[in-house]
Motif scaffolding. Structure first.
Motif, short mmCIF file in Angstrom:
data_model
loop_
_atom_site.label_atom_id
_atom_site.label_comp_id
_atom_site.label_asym_id
_atom_site.label_seq_id
_atom_site.Cartn_x
_atom_site.Cartn_y
_atom_site.Cartn_z
N ASP A 60 98.05 52.50 9.06
CA ASP A 60 98.06 53.82 8.44
C ASP A 60 98.52 53.71 6.98
O ASP A 60 98.93 52.64 6.53
CB ASP A 60 98.99 54.76 9.22
CG ASP A 60 98.42 55.14 10.57
OD1 ASP A 60 97.18 55.12 10.71
OD2 ASP A 60 99.20 55.46 11.49
N ALA A 61 98.44 54.83 6.29
CA ALA A 61 98.91 54.87 4.90
C ALA A 61 100.36 54.39 4.83
O ALA A 61 101.17 54.65 5.73
CB ALA A 61 98.80 56.29 4.36
N GLY A 91 103.86 55.60 11.57
CA GLY A 91 102.55 54.97 11.42
C GLY A 91 102.24 53.98 12.51
O GLY A 91 102.98 53.83 13.48
N GLU A 92 101.10 53.30 12.32
CA GLU A 92 100.59 52.34 13.29
C GLU A 92 100.25 51.03 12.58
O GLU A 92 99.71 51.02 11.48
CB GLU A 92 99.33 52.88 13.97
CG GLU A 92 98.66 51.87 14.90
CD GLU A 92 97.31 52.35 15.41
OE1 GLU A 92 96.97 52.01 16.55
OE2 GLU A 92 96.60 53.04 14.65
N LEU A 93 100.56 49.93 13.25
CA LEU A 93 100.11 48.60 12.85
C LEU A 93 99.22 48.09 13.96
O LEU A 93 99.66 47.99 15.11
CB LEU A 93 101.30 47.65 12.67
CG LEU A 93 102.41 48.09 11.70
CD1 LEU A 93 103.60 47.14 11.79
CD2 LEU A 93 101.89 48.17 10.27
N VAL A 121 105.64 52.57 20.41
CA VAL A 121 104.58 52.59 21.43
C VAL A 121 103.70 51.36 21.21
O VAL A 121 103.13 51.19 20.13
CB VAL A 121 103.71 53.87 21.33
CG1 VAL A 121 102.62 53.84 22.41
CG2 VAL A 121 104.58 55.11 21.48
N VAL A 122 103.64 50.50 22.21
CA VAL A 122 102.78 49.32 22.12
C VAL A 122 101.61 49.53 23.08
O VAL A 122 101.80 49.87 24.25
CB VAL A 122 103.56 48.02 22.45
CG1 VAL A 122 104.26 48.09 23.80
CG2 VAL A 122 102.62 46.82 22.42
N ASN A 169 108.29 55.24 14.29
CA ASN A 169 109.00 55.58 13.05
C ASN A 169 109.59 54.33 12.43
O ASN A 169 110.45 53.68 13.04
CB ASN A 169 110.13 56.58 13.34
CG ASN A 169 109.60 57.91 13.84
OD1 ASN A 169 109.19 58.03 14.98
ND2 ASN A 169 109.62 58.91 12.97
N GLY A 170 109.14 53.99 11.24
CA GLY A 170 109.68 52.83 10.54
C GLY A 170 109.57 51.55 11.34
O GLY A 170 110.54 50.80 11.46
N VAL A 171 108.40 51.29 11.91
CA VAL A 171 108.20 50.09 12.74
C VAL A 171 108.09 48.85 11.86
O VAL A 171 107.41 48.86 10.83
CB VAL A 171 106.94 50.23 13.62
CG1 VAL A 171 106.64 48.92 14.37
CG2 VAL A 171 107.11 51.37 14.61
#
Length: 206
Positions: A60-61, A91-93, A121-122, A169-171
């Motif tokens: 994500d951004a 966001g997501e990685l 969340v994985v 949040n802040g992953v």
């Protein structure tokens, strides 16, 4: 007849749904390709970016490859000589694999506060971008921790994982591990069938 029964048994096994497991042990990812982010230095990108042969990153951004400092609140700090992948505030990685794999995971942490512990969340996705397994977990490493986290991975009985994602949040994550491709059940069935035919031919000649 025995060869036919063996082939039918293999076909039936291949048709069964894959069993999955959440793992906190990096050793459960068999013969892994390991991906760190030391080749990057604060590279903000949403991708696609090939971070290793056959491994494509999208995010994500405000996603970052080669992050070098992250304040995780009650979960301490990441950085100070170590580079990692990171989301923005939320966001997501995601990492997508050229070859289907039976397991993938990474050392993970996330931002936390006393009143808002948050979580990560994985999720594992199949070939059609459908979720085939997902878990939500909170990581707790302590405010004084440095570059600490929890290994979060997903393993399957068959290689049907096309991508894995980490959302929250802040992953932050590092040392992504991807299991080496293994032959599909159909490949084993063909191999056994071929060996059976060779055996029959040898017996006839004898």
């Amino acid at each position: 007849m025995k060869l036919k029964l063996a082939a039918l048994a293999l076909a039936f096994a291949a048709a069964l749904p894959a069993h999955a497991a959440l793992t906190n042990n990096a050793a459960d990812i068999g013969n892994p390709l390991l991906v760190d982010f030391e080749a990057y230095d604060g590279f903000f990108t949403t991708g696609p970016e090939e971070v290793a042969p056959g491994v494509i990153f999208t995010g994500d951004a405000d996603s970052q490859l080669g992050g070098f400092i992250a304040n995780l609140g009650n979960n301490g700090i990441w950085g100070l000589g170590n580079h990692f992948a990171a989301t923005g505030n939320i966001g997501e990685l995601r990492f997508t694999f050229a070859e289907l794999t039976a397991g993938a995971g990474a050392l993970v942490n996330h931002f936390a506060m006393n009143d808002f512990p948050f979580s990560v969340v994985v999720s594992a996705y199949g070939d059609n971008n459908q979720i085939i397994e997902t878990y939500t977990l909170a990581v707790s490493t302590g405010e004084a921790s440095l570059n600490e986290g929890l290994f979060l991975g997903i393993t399957r009985d068959v290689a049907d994982i096309r991508s894995i994602s980490f959302k929250g949040n802040g992953v932050v994550l590092d040392n992504l591990a991807v299991a080496a491709p293994v032959p599909e059940p159909e490949t084993y069935a063909l191999l056994l069938a071929g060996l059976g035919l060779i055996g029959m031919a040898v017996r006839r000649r004898a």
